[in-house]
Scaffold this motif. Structure first.
Motif, PDB file in Angstrom:
ATOM      1  N   ILE A  28      43.898 -29.227  24.126  1.00 19.93           N
ATOM      2  CA  ILE A  28      44.038 -29.619  25.530  1.00 19.93           C
ATOM      3  C   ILE A  28      42.807 -30.406  25.933  1.00 19.93           C
ATOM      4  O   ILE A  28      41.777 -29.845  26.329  1.00 19.93           O
ATOM      5  CB  ILE A  28      44.242 -28.388  26.425  1.00 19.93           C
ATOM      6  N   PHE A  29      42.913 -31.722  25.839  1.00 25.18           N
ATOM      7  CA  PHE A  29      41.759 -32.611  26.000  1.00 25.18           C
ATOM      8  C   PHE A  29      41.048 -32.417  27.333  1.00 25.18           C
ATOM      9  O   PHE A  29      39.820 -32.350  27.379  1.00 25.18           O
ATOM     10  CB  PHE A  29      42.226 -34.065  25.861  1.00 25.18           C
ATOM     11  N   ARG A  30      41.797 -32.320  28.427  1.00 20.71           N
ATOM     12  CA  ARG A  30      41.196 -32.319  29.765  1.00 20.71           C
ATOM     13  C   ARG A  30      40.329 -31.081  30.023  1.00 20.71           C
ATOM     14  O   ARG A  30      39.530 -31.065  30.958  1.00 20.71           O
ATOM     15  CB  ARG A  30      42.282 -32.399  30.837  1.00 20.71           C
ATOM     16  N   SER A  31      40.480 -30.067  29.199  1.00 22.10           N
ATOM     17  CA  SER A  31      39.783 -28.802  29.442  1.00 22.10           C
ATOM     18  C   SER A  31      38.459 -28.686  28.699  1.00 22.10           C
ATOM     19  O   SER A  31      37.770 -27.661  28.814  1.00 22.10           O
ATOM     20  CB  SER A  31      40.680 -27.626  29.022  1.00 22.10           C
ATOM     21  N   VAL A  32      38.100 -29.711  27.958  1.00 18.66           N
ATOM     22  CA  VAL A  32      36.984 -29.588  27.019  1.00 18.66           C
ATOM     23  C   VAL A  32      35.923 -30.647  27.271  1.00 18.66           C
ATOM     24  O   VAL A  32      36.241 -31.805  27.552  1.00 18.66           O
ATOM     25  CB  VAL A  32      37.501 -29.715  25.573  1.00 18.66           C
ATOM     26  N   GLY A  33      34.660 -30.253  27.172  1.00 19.61           N
ATOM     27  CA  GLY A  33      33.579 -31.213  27.203  1.00 19.61           C
ATOM     28  C   GLY A  33      33.524 -32.027  25.919  1.00 19.61           C
ATOM     29  O   GLY A  33      33.829 -31.519  24.843  1.00 19.61           O
ATOM     30  N   MET A  34      33.141 -33.284  26.058  1.00 22.22           N
ATOM     31  CA  MET A  34      33.081 -34.194  24.922  1.00 22.22           C
ATOM     32  C   MET A  34      31.726 -34.876  24.885  1.00 22.22           C
ATOM     33  O   MET A  34      31.017 -34.938  25.898  1.00 22.22           O
ATOM     34  CB  MET A  34      34.172 -35.269  25.047  1.00 22.22           C
ATOM     35  N   GLY A  35      31.384 -35.426  23.729  1.00 24.09           N
ATOM     36  CA  GLY A  35      30.106 -36.095  23.637  1.00 24.09           C
ATOM     37  C   GLY A  35      30.066 -37.127  22.532  1.00 24.09           C
ATOM     38  O   GLY A  35      31.005 -37.250  21.745  1.00 24.09           O
ATOM     39  N   TRP A  36      28.969 -37.864  22.534  1.00 27.35           N
ATOM     40  CA  TRP A  36      28.671 -38.818  21.467  1.00 27.35           C
ATOM     41  C   TRP A  36      27.315 -38.465  20.869  1.00 27.35           C
ATOM     42  O   TRP A  36      26.367 -38.127  21.586  1.00 27.35           O
ATOM     43  CB  TRP A  36      28.642 -40.247  22.003  1.00 27.35           C
ATOM     44  N   HIS A  37      27.247 -38.568  19.555  1.00 24.02           N
ATOM     45  CA  HIS A  37      26.020 -38.381  18.806  1.00 24.02           C
ATOM     46  C   HIS A  37      25.881 -39.564  17.858  1.00 24.02           C
ATOM     47  O   HIS A  37      26.848 -40.302  17.636  1.00 24.02           O
ATOM     48  CB  HIS A  37      26.073 -37.070  18.004  1.00 24.02           C
ATOM     49  N   ARG A  38      24.692 -39.739  17.315  1.00 23.21           N
ATOM     50  CA  ARG A  38      24.508 -40.826  16.355  1.00 23.21           C
ATOM     51  C   ARG A  38      23.537 -40.416  15.256  1.00 23.21           C
ATOM     52  O   ARG A  38      22.702 -39.545  15.460  1.00 23.21           O
ATOM     53  CB  ARG A  38      24.010 -42.088  17.066  1.00 23.21           C
TER      54      ARG A  38
END
Length: 114
Positions: A28-38
């Protein structure tokens, strides 16, 4: 299962722009925090930016004022708009889904030439 597919990487000149996308599925995409790393060659993976389920954002000092993270819950996609690129932004960029464990995409290469 969770799948994260990054796209949008490539070659840019210093001062230029790129926009990365991460298409998510399997949760459930809308319920979760997301991020970018490199991860740059020879260096450890580092955090770049985070967006919470509510849309709050946070950035590493090195990208503040140049990068913007956003999300489109209808498209189940998180974006990273990268402006004023610098050679030191060269790295493989990974999308991350946060939770009890972190899930990672396969990464997309960003190369910035001087």
């Amino acid at each position: 299962q969770v799948q994260l597919v990054e796209s949008g990487g490539g070659l840019a000149q210093a001062g230029g722009s790129l926009r990365l996308s991460c298409a998510a599925s399997g949760y459930i995409f809308r319920s979760v925090g997301m991020g970018w790393h490199r991860q740059a060659p020879g260096k450890q993976r580092e955090w770049v930016a985070t967006i919470t389920s509510g849309g709050s954002t946070n950035y590493a000092d090195s990208v503040t004022g140049r990068f913007i993270i956003s999300r489109d819950n209808a498209k189940k996609t998180v974006y990273l708009q990268m402006d004023k690129l610098k050679p030191e932004d060269t790295a493989v960029y990974y999308c991350a889904k946060y939770g009890s464990t972190t899930s990672w995409g396969q990464g997309t290469q960003v190369t910035v030439s001087s």
